[in-house]
Design an enzyme around this catalytic site. Structure first.
Site, PDB file in Angstrom:
ATOM      1  CG  HIS A 216      -2.025  -1.045   1.023  1.00 43.34           C
ATOM      2  ND1 HIS A 216      -3.152  -0.836   0.254  1.00 43.34           N
ATOM      3  CD2 HIS A 216      -2.084  -2.321   1.450  1.00 43.34           C
ATOM      4  CE1 HIS A 216      -3.879  -1.942   0.248  1.00 43.34           C
ATOM      5  NE2 HIS A 216      -3.259  -2.859   0.960  1.00 43.34           N
ATOM      6  CE  LYS A 247      -3.946  -4.254  -3.053  1.00 39.02           C
ATOM      7  NZ  LYS A 247      -3.665  -4.940  -1.801  1.00 39.02           N
ATOM      8  CB  THR A 276       2.167 -20.501 -11.396  1.00 40.24           C
ATOM      9  OG1 THR A 276       0.945 -19.927 -11.831  1.00 40.24           O
ATOM     10  CG2 THR A 276       3.122 -19.397 -10.997  1.00 40.24           C
ATOM     11  CB  THR A 277       1.293 -19.658 -16.799  1.00 39.90           C
ATOM     12  OG1 THR A 277       0.964 -21.017 -17.066  1.00 39.90           O
ATOM     13  CG2 THR A 277       1.533 -18.927 -18.113  1.00 39.90           C
TER      14      THR A 277
HETATM   15  C1  LIG Z   1      -3.688  -6.477  -1.580  1.00 36.33           C
HETATM   16  C2  LIG Z   1      -2.582  -6.898  -0.633  1.00 36.33           C
HETATM   17  C3  LIG Z   1      -1.674  -7.902  -0.993  1.00 36.33           C
HETATM   18  C4  LIG Z   1      -1.872  -8.725  -2.212  1.00 36.33           C
HETATM   19  O1  LIG Z   1      -1.512  -8.050  -3.355  1.00 36.33           O
HETATM   20  P1  LIG Z   1      -2.234  -8.441  -4.734  1.00 36.33           P
HETATM   21  O2  LIG Z   1      -1.298  -7.980  -5.769  1.00 36.33           O
HETATM   22  O3  LIG Z   1      -3.560  -7.757  -4.726  1.00 36.33           O
HETATM   23  O4  LIG Z   1      -2.401  -9.935  -4.713  1.00 36.33           O
HETATM   24  C5  LIG Z   1      -0.602  -8.157  -0.169  1.00 36.33           C
HETATM   25  N1  LIG Z   1      -0.411  -7.473   0.987  1.00 36.33           N
HETATM   26  C6  LIG Z   1      -1.291  -6.525   1.381  1.00 36.33           C
HETATM   27  C7  LIG Z   1      -1.041  -5.801   2.644  1.00 36.33           C
HETATM   28  C8  LIG Z   1      -2.407  -6.223   0.598  1.00 36.33           C
HETATM   29  O5  LIG Z   1      -3.291  -5.328   1.012  1.00 36.33           O
END
Ligand SMILES: *Cc1c(COP(=O)(O)O)cnc(C)c1O
Length: 404
Positions: A216, A247, A276-277
């Site tokens: 984040h 994100k 995994t691919t």
């Molecule tokens: C969303 C999230 C993830 C996972 O990331 P994705 O790319 O959405 O799988 C990992 N750690 C935290 C703290 C998250 O909020």
């Protein structure tokens, strides 16, 4: 066994507790974020999104979209295999170089998502390091918890953001055990930020490896979008920095960065990496464009911060309680699962505002909330509409106001 009635019973439990998840069926429009079309019971409605994790609107950035389109024309749709068996495209190699550079590390390793990067890396480290004991922050994300659990390593949960508790717990473990400290920088539900410097100092004192989830924060903090560790000049204090491309970078995928040996070790042993691919080259190309853009451009970060401040100010004026923090996340506290769901439904139906309610088990019972994430692309009008609508709802539902 009557499987269908078992499933139905379990679903009814969720309905009763007010935490059955209903997805908003959205059609995003490139160029119009945060506006989208919502499909509901055969009808279409325009909504404005206030809970996206596409924090900076990079999902519709022209450079990113062009890079993805060009990559499809140049390289086709899919990667063609796992990384080991014909799936390593040159774009993946370039993206890993870009990520290593972003975090000032020797190397990076790509995964299909942030979830998988946490799960696979922590599983591999904690199961293979000799007699490993994992020290995990109490508020860590499900992907870290699951990875640690799957490793079957011993686990000690330290109090959220409490380096003194971490110190105490580390002191009690045999100095000969391998130790791993796993935590996040920005915690996404409360929006609070870890005392990274203190945690790293304590970890170092006890000879522990540090693993930081900056999901984040990447793209959002630091002069080049390297995260909170970059902002605070601490990147070299952390052994492993993990992040997402899904994100703030607006695309998809996850990664870790660290020493060349560490990344090579995970690359060579992590089942969740090997079998995994690989990501489509177009995703990797989009991610490169996004990272490069945010290494150079501060506009998105500045504009987002301005909008976050405006929303907070509006909420304060209206007396709507929200949790204070130093990040871009605004948790409006409701404290009841059914009420949170009701507010969210009402905002969507009457005001065309989409904020997903956040309920247990994502947050503790009694702390249910609406989690608002202002973007650089919300206008003053959007902000006024959000605050006025929330204020009307607060009156209608006779919810408590907070006097500033
Ligand atoms: C969303 C999230 C993830 C996972 O990331 P994705 O790319 O959405 O799988 C990992 N750690 C935290 C703290 C998250 O909020």
């Amino acid at each position: 066994m009557d499987f269908e009635s078992f499933f139905q019973g379990k679903l009814e439990d969720l309905h009763e507790e007010g935490r059955y998840r209903v997805f908003a069926d959205l059609e995003r429009h490139a160029g119009q974020f945060p506006r989208a079309t919502r499909y509901f019971e055969g009808e279409k409605r325009d909504v404005s999104i206030w809970c996206s994790n596409d924090y900076l609107g990079m999902g519709q950035n022209k450079n990113v979209m062009d890079a993805m389109k060009n990559a499809i024309d140049a390289h086709g749709a899919g990667a063609g295999g796992t990384r080991n068996i014909s799936g390593t495209n040159h774009t993946h190699v370039l993206l890993e170089e870009e990520l290593a550079d972003l975090h000032g590390k020797e190397a990076a390793l790509l995964f299909t998502s942030g979830y998988v990067s946490n799960w696979a890396s922590l599983t591999t480290l904690a199961s293979m390091l000799p007699n490993c004991v994992v020290f995990s922050d109490a508020d860590n994300h499900a992907s870290m918890i699951e990875g640690i659990r799957h490793s079957k390593a011993e686990k000690r949960i330290f109090k959220h953001n409490d380096w003194k508790d971490l110190d105490e717990k580390l002191s009690k473990v045999d100095p000969d055990c391998a130790k791993l400290v796993a935590f996040e920088s920005v915690y996404s539900m409360d929006g609070d930020i870890a005392p990274i410097k203190e945690i790293c100092e304590i970890a170092k004192k006890h000879g522990a490896l540090t693993y930081l989830d900056e999901v984040h924060a990447v793209g959002l903090y630091g002069p080049r979008g390297g995260g909170i560790a970059e902002e605070r000049g601490l990147m070299d204090q952390i052994d492993i920095i993990e992040g997402t491309l899904g994100k703030a970078f607006g695309v998809m995928g996850g990664y870790i960065t660290g020493t060349a040996k560490l990344c090579d070790f995970i690359r060579s042993y992590a089942s969740g990496f090997i079998f995994t691919t690989a990501l489509p080259p177009a995703l990797a190309a989009g991610a490169i464009a996004s990272i490069q853009h945010l290494k150079e451009s501060n506009w998105e970060r500045m504009q987002q911060r301005k909008n976050v401040a405006k929303v907070r100010k509006g909420l304060e004026k209206a007396g709507i309680p929200y949790m204070k923090n130093d990040s871009h996340i605004i948790p409006v506290m409701v404290g009841d699962a059914k009420k949170a769901k009701f507010l969210s439904d009402y905002l969507l139906d009457k005001y065309n505002i989409y904020v997903q309610p956040i309920n247990y088990p994502t947050v503790a019972k009694g702390t249910e909330r609406l989690r608002i994430t202002p973007s650089p692309l919300h206008t003053q009008e959007d902000i006024d509409h959000l605050v006025t609508s929330l204020s009307e709802l607060w009156s209608q539902c006779a919810l408590a106001r907070q006097v500033a």
